[in-house]
Design an enzyme around this catalytic site. Sequence first.
Site, PDB file in Angstrom:
ATOM      1  N   ALA A 171       0.811  -1.217   0.000  1.00 39.74           N
ATOM      2  CA  ALA A 171       0.000   0.000   0.000  1.00 39.74           C
ATOM      3  C   ALA A 171       0.841   1.262   0.000  1.00 39.74           C
ATOM      4  O   ALA A 171       0.324   2.353  -0.172  1.00 39.74           O
ATOM      5  CB  ALA A 171      -0.920   0.016   1.229  1.00 39.74           C
ATOM      6  N   CYS A 172       2.157   1.141   0.198  1.00 37.40           N
ATOM      7  CA  CYS A 172       2.969   2.328   0.383  1.00 37.40           C
ATOM      8  C   CYS A 172       4.312   2.169  -0.280  1.00 37.40           C
ATOM      9  O   CYS A 172       4.997   1.179  -0.079  1.00 37.40           O
ATOM     10  CB  CYS A 172       3.173   2.588   1.876  1.00 37.40           C
ATOM     11  SG  CYS A 172       4.308   3.940   2.237  1.00 37.40           S
ATOM     12  N   GLY A 173       4.715   3.179  -1.063  1.00 36.14           N
ATOM     13  CA  GLY A 173       5.995   3.124  -1.745  1.00 36.14           C
ATOM     14  C   GLY A 173       7.075   3.904  -1.053  1.00 36.14           C
ATOM     15  O   GLY A 173       8.211   3.954  -1.504  1.00 36.14           O
ATOM     16  N   CYS A 213       7.424   4.003   2.652  1.00 27.66           N
ATOM     17  CA  CYS A 213       7.380   3.758   4.087  1.00 27.66           C
ATOM     18  C   CYS A 213       8.752   3.780   4.738  1.00 27.66           C
ATOM     19  O   CYS A 213       8.867   4.001   5.935  1.00 27.66           O
ATOM     20  CB  CYS A 213       6.691   2.422   4.362  1.00 27.66           C
ATOM     21  SG  CYS A 213       4.987   2.383   3.767  1.00 27.66           S
TER      22      CYS A 213
END
Length: 288
Positions: free
Chosen positions: A117-119, A121
């Site tokens: 969900a996150c590039g 983090c």
Amino acid sequence: MGRITARRRVTRYTIGERTARREDHLTVEEPLEIRVGGQALAVTMRTPGHDVELALGLLVSEGIVHDREDVVTARHCAGAPPGASDGGGEFNVLDVRLAAGVTVPDSARHALTMTSACGLCGKDSIEAVRSRSVHAVRDDGVLVDPAWLAGLPDRMRLAQSVFERTGGLHAAALVDVERDELLVVREDVGRHNAVDKVVGWAVREGRLPLRGTVLVLSGRAGFELAQKASMAGIPVVASVSAPSSLAVDLAEEVGLTLAGFVRGTSLVVYAGDRRVRPTSVTATQVSA
């Protein structure tokens, strides 16, 4: 290509009707460790497939790789089954060997751990990702018609093969404006992975910087996706959903055209409307 979908027994409940047991298709999610010269750089959760492109795209977004000549080799590590190719789901470690003189900056030397969900983090701060690309977004005469732009998500959707079976994938596509050509479509459980795969494809094809193109996104346009577009020199981003405030700020800062809610017969341009020239629809300005 490795396994990108899996089958599971599920129970379907429909109110007022009989409960049904059946087999359903799910999107596969597995970890990929990306190494540079044998040293761990990132671990990301992804849908297996086009792993080399994913790694190269990430290296572009990190400011490490700028073109195809910066990379000597990119391959899965020893232990992969015989005959396995790029994207095999059976092995989840990939090593990139860089050309002489291409180095990993200190800011990226610690391993980044990312979810699907996150590039970003693993980044220490937002300021750390405001890196300047050698492929600056330019005013190079790119003009897009709103009606044409609004139709791009449907064109991308028709090219999504795995979404039809699972309904659980994000997609990113690259479109050549002048030729009106859908160059590449990539799917992944992570929206940032899908974009990295598109940019990685461009690295392998020797197409960076991506002048005269539109990046189409199946979901929202967050800051990290605007950043990835700017690092590849992409002038226009079209997202099916809304952008974030920070994505708009970045787009204005680097000169990126950012459109959201690109659906059917309408869209909203949040930054860079100089590249959008209505010829078949009426543009309406809305004041706050």
